[in-house]
Design a protein around this motif. Structure first.
Motif, PDB file in Angstrom:
ATOM      1  N   ASP A  51      -5.534 105.203 -18.270  1.00 38.90           N
ATOM      2  CA  ASP A  51      -6.513 105.303 -19.365  1.00 38.90           C
ATOM      3  C   ASP A  51      -5.878 105.764 -20.677  1.00 38.90           C
ATOM      4  N   ASN A  52      -4.760 105.142 -21.041  1.00 38.50           N
ATOM      5  CA  ASN A  52      -4.062 105.527 -22.265  1.00 38.50           C
ATOM      6  C   ASN A  52      -4.478 104.649 -23.447  1.00 38.50           C
ATOM      7  N   ASP A  53      -3.986 105.019 -24.628  1.00 40.15           N
ATOM      8  CA  ASP A  53      -4.394 104.345 -25.857  1.00 40.15           C
ATOM      9  C   ASP A  53      -3.905 102.908 -25.925  1.00 40.15           C
ATOM     10  N   LEU A  54      -2.693 102.666 -25.437  1.00 36.01           N
ATOM     11  CA  LEU A  54      -2.094 101.332 -25.459  1.00 36.01           C
ATOM     12  C   LEU A  54      -1.863 100.861 -24.031  1.00 36.01           C
ATOM     13  N   ILE A  55      -2.314  99.644 -23.743  1.00 39.97           N
ATOM     14  CA  ILE A  55      -2.138  99.046 -22.418  1.00 39.97           C
ATOM     15  C   ILE A  55      -1.187  97.869 -22.552  1.00 39.97           C
ATOM     16  N   LEU A  56      -0.052  97.924 -21.849  1.00 39.34           N
ATOM     17  CA  LEU A  56       0.940  96.854 -21.839  1.00 39.34           C
ATOM     18  C   LEU A  56       0.873  96.123 -20.510  1.00 39.34           C
ATOM     19  N   LEU A  57       0.722  94.816 -20.559  1.00 39.07           N
ATOM     20  CA  LEU A  57       0.571  94.011 -19.347  1.00 39.07           C
ATOM     21  C   LEU A  57       1.558  92.853 -19.392  1.00 39.07           C
ATOM     22  N   ASP A  58       2.505  92.850 -18.460  1.00 34.76           N
ATOM     23  CA  ASP A  58       3.549  91.827 -18.434  1.00 34.76           C
ATOM     24  C   ASP A  58       3.193  90.751 -17.411  1.00 34.76           C
ATOM     25  N   GLU A  59       2.817  89.572 -17.896  1.00 34.69           N
ATOM     26  CA  GLU A  59       2.408  88.436 -17.048  1.00 34.69           C
ATOM     27  C   GLU A  59       1.365  88.860 -16.010  1.00 34.69           C
ATOM     28  N   PRO A  60       0.266  89.463 -16.423  1.00 31.35           N
ATOM     29  CA  PRO A  60      -0.702  90.017 -15.469  1.00 31.35           C
ATOM     30  C   PRO A  60      -1.461  88.979 -14.656  1.00 31.35           C
ATOM     31  N   THR A  61      -1.539  87.721 -15.131  1.00 29.02           N
ATOM     32  CA  THR A  61      -2.335  86.720 -14.417  1.00 29.02           C
ATOM     33  C   THR A  61      -1.519  85.910 -13.418  1.00 29.02           C
ATOM     34  N   ASN A  62      -0.203  86.183 -13.307  1.00 28.74           N
ATOM     35  CA  ASN A  62       0.601  85.456 -12.334  1.00 28.74           C
ATOM     36  C   ASN A  62       0.067  85.682 -10.914  1.00 28.74           C
ATOM     37  N   GLY A  63      -0.164  84.598 -10.194  1.00 28.91           N
ATOM     38  CA  GLY A  63      -0.608  84.703  -8.806  1.00 28.91           C
ATOM     39  C   GLY A  63      -2.100  84.869  -8.626  1.00 28.91           C
ATOM     40  N   LEU A  64      -2.848  84.975  -9.717  1.00 28.77           N
ATOM     41  CA  LEU A  64      -4.302  85.120  -9.594  1.00 28.77           C
ATOM     42  C   LEU A  64      -4.967  83.756  -9.440  1.00 28.77           C
ATOM     43  N   ASP A  65      -6.006  83.700  -8.607  1.00 33.86           N
ATOM     44  CA  ASP A  65      -6.760  82.463  -8.483  1.00 33.86           C
ATOM     45  C   ASP A  65      -7.679  82.316  -9.701  1.00 33.86           C
ATOM     46  N   PRO A  66      -8.263  81.132  -9.892  1.00 34.40           N
ATOM     47  CA  PRO A  66      -9.082  80.902 -11.102  1.00 34.40           C
ATOM     48  C   PRO A  66     -10.208  81.912 -11.280  1.00 34.40           C
ATOM     49  N   TYR A  67     -10.831  82.343 -10.184  1.00 33.75           N
ATOM     50  CA  TYR A  67     -11.910  83.322 -10.310  1.00 33.75           C
ATOM     51  C   TYR A  67     -11.389  84.616 -10.910  1.00 33.75           C
ATOM     52  N   TRP A  68     -10.241  85.095 -10.429  1.00 35.29           N
ATOM     53  CA  TRP A  68      -9.728  86.376 -10.909  1.00 35.29           C
ATOM     54  C   TRP A  68      -9.069  86.262 -12.276  1.00 35.29           C
ATOM     55  N   VAL A  69      -8.586  85.088 -12.636  1.00 35.39           N
ATOM     56  CA  VAL A  69      -8.117  84.899 -14.013  1.00 35.39           C
ATOM     57  C   VAL A  69      -9.282  85.086 -14.975  1.00 35.39           C
TER      58      VAL A  69
END
Length: 238
Positions: free
Chosen positions: A149-167
Motif C-alpha cells: 500500500d505504498n505511494d508508487l506501485i511498480l509492475l513489471d509485465e504483470p499480465t504475463n500468463g493471465l487468461d483474458p478474464y484476469w487481464v
C-alpha cells in the motif's frame, strides 16, 4: 493540483559498455497510470528495476515523493514492486507465504485476506506454492505489491500468463487504485491494456523513447488504434 510522485530526469543504463537505456525522463503525478510498451529488449524492465532500486542508473536522477533513489533507508518505503518473475519457496502454502511477506513488510495479516480476495486466490490459500499455475503466481505477486500500500506501485509485465478474464479484471483493479489516488507505472506487451488504463503511454524501442502519448478522455477512444499504428511502424506488423 496533484503532487508529483515519480520524477525521472535523464536516466541511462549501461551494461558492459552497451547503453541499454538512453536518456529517459518521466513525471507521474498522484493518481496517474504510466505504461511502458515495446518489444523484448526495449528497456522496459530495466527502467522499472532502476526505479525500484534493483539496478542503479548509470546517470540521471530518480525521486519518489521527493526522496532521491540514493536514500536507501527511506526511498524503498515509498514503493510497492511486482517483479516480472519470482521463484517462490517450496513447502509453503499461498496464505503462509503472503503472511510471511506481510510480516517482512510490517503489514497486518488482515491485509493479506483482502489481497487474496482481490486477486481471486482466497479459495486457493491452502494450495502449495509449487502447485500454482503461471497465472496464479502472477496474481500472487500482485497481491504482494498490493499489501504494501505504498505511494508508487511498480509492475513489471504483470499480465504475463493471465487468461483474458484476469487481464480484464486486472485492468479494473488498476483503475480502482487510480481512483484511490495511487500512482502506477507498469510495463506490458498488451496494447489493449495500455489503451484501457493509461494516462501516459511511452513506446520504447532499443532503449530509446520512440513515442510518448499523454491520454485524456477526449482521445481515449482513438488510443487503441493509435497504439497499434505505432506498433506497426516499429515492427512492421500488428
Amino acid at each position: 493540483m496533484n503532487q508529483p510522485i515519480l520524477e525521472i530526469n535523464n536516466i541511462t543504463k549501461t551494461f558492459q559498455k552497451t547503453e541499454v537505456v538512453s536518456p529517459f525522463s518521466l513525471q507521474l503525478d498522484e493518481g496517474q497510470i504510466g505504461v511502458l510498451v515495446g518489444g523484448n529488449g526495449a528497456g522496459k524492465s530495466t527502467i522499472i528495476k532502476m526505479i525500484g532500486g534493483i539496478f542503479q542508473p548509470s546517470s540521471g536522477e530518480i525521486t519518489v515523493c521527493g526522496l532521491n533513489y540514493r536514500d536507501r533507508k527511506n526511498y524503498p518505503n515509498k514503493i510497492s514492486y511486482m517483479p516480472d518473475d519470482f521463484h517462490f519457496p517450496s513447502g509453503l502454502t499461498v496464505k503462509e507465504w503472503l503472511n510471511f511477506y506481510a510480516k517482512l513488510s510490517k503489514v497486518s495479516e488482515g491485509q493479506t485476506d483482502k489481497a487474496l480476495k482481490l486477486v481471486g486466490l482466497h479459495t486457493k490459500q491452502g494450495e502449495m506454492l509449487s502447485h500454482l499455475s503461471k497465472g496464479m503466481r502472477q496474481r500472487l505477486l500482485f497481491a504482494q505489491a498490493y499489501i504494501r500500500d505504498n505511494d508508487l506501485i511498480l509492475l513489471d509485465e504483470p499480465t504475463n500468463g493471465l487468461d483474458p478474464y484476469w487481464v480484464s479484471s486486472f485492468a479494473d483493479i488498476l483503475l480502482q487504485l487510480r481512483s484511490a489516488k495511487k500512482t502506477i507505472l507498469l510495463s506490458t506487451h498488451q496494447l489493449d491494456v495500455a489503451a484501457t488504463i493509461a494516462d501516459v503511454v511511452i513506446f520504447l524501442h532499443q532503449g530509446k523513447i520512440y513515442h510518448e502519448i499523454e491520454v485524456n478522455d477526449v482521445d481515449r477512444d482513438h488510443l487503441h488504434s493509435r497504439l497499434y499504428q505505432i506498433n506497426k511502424e516499429i515492427y512492421g506488423f500488428k
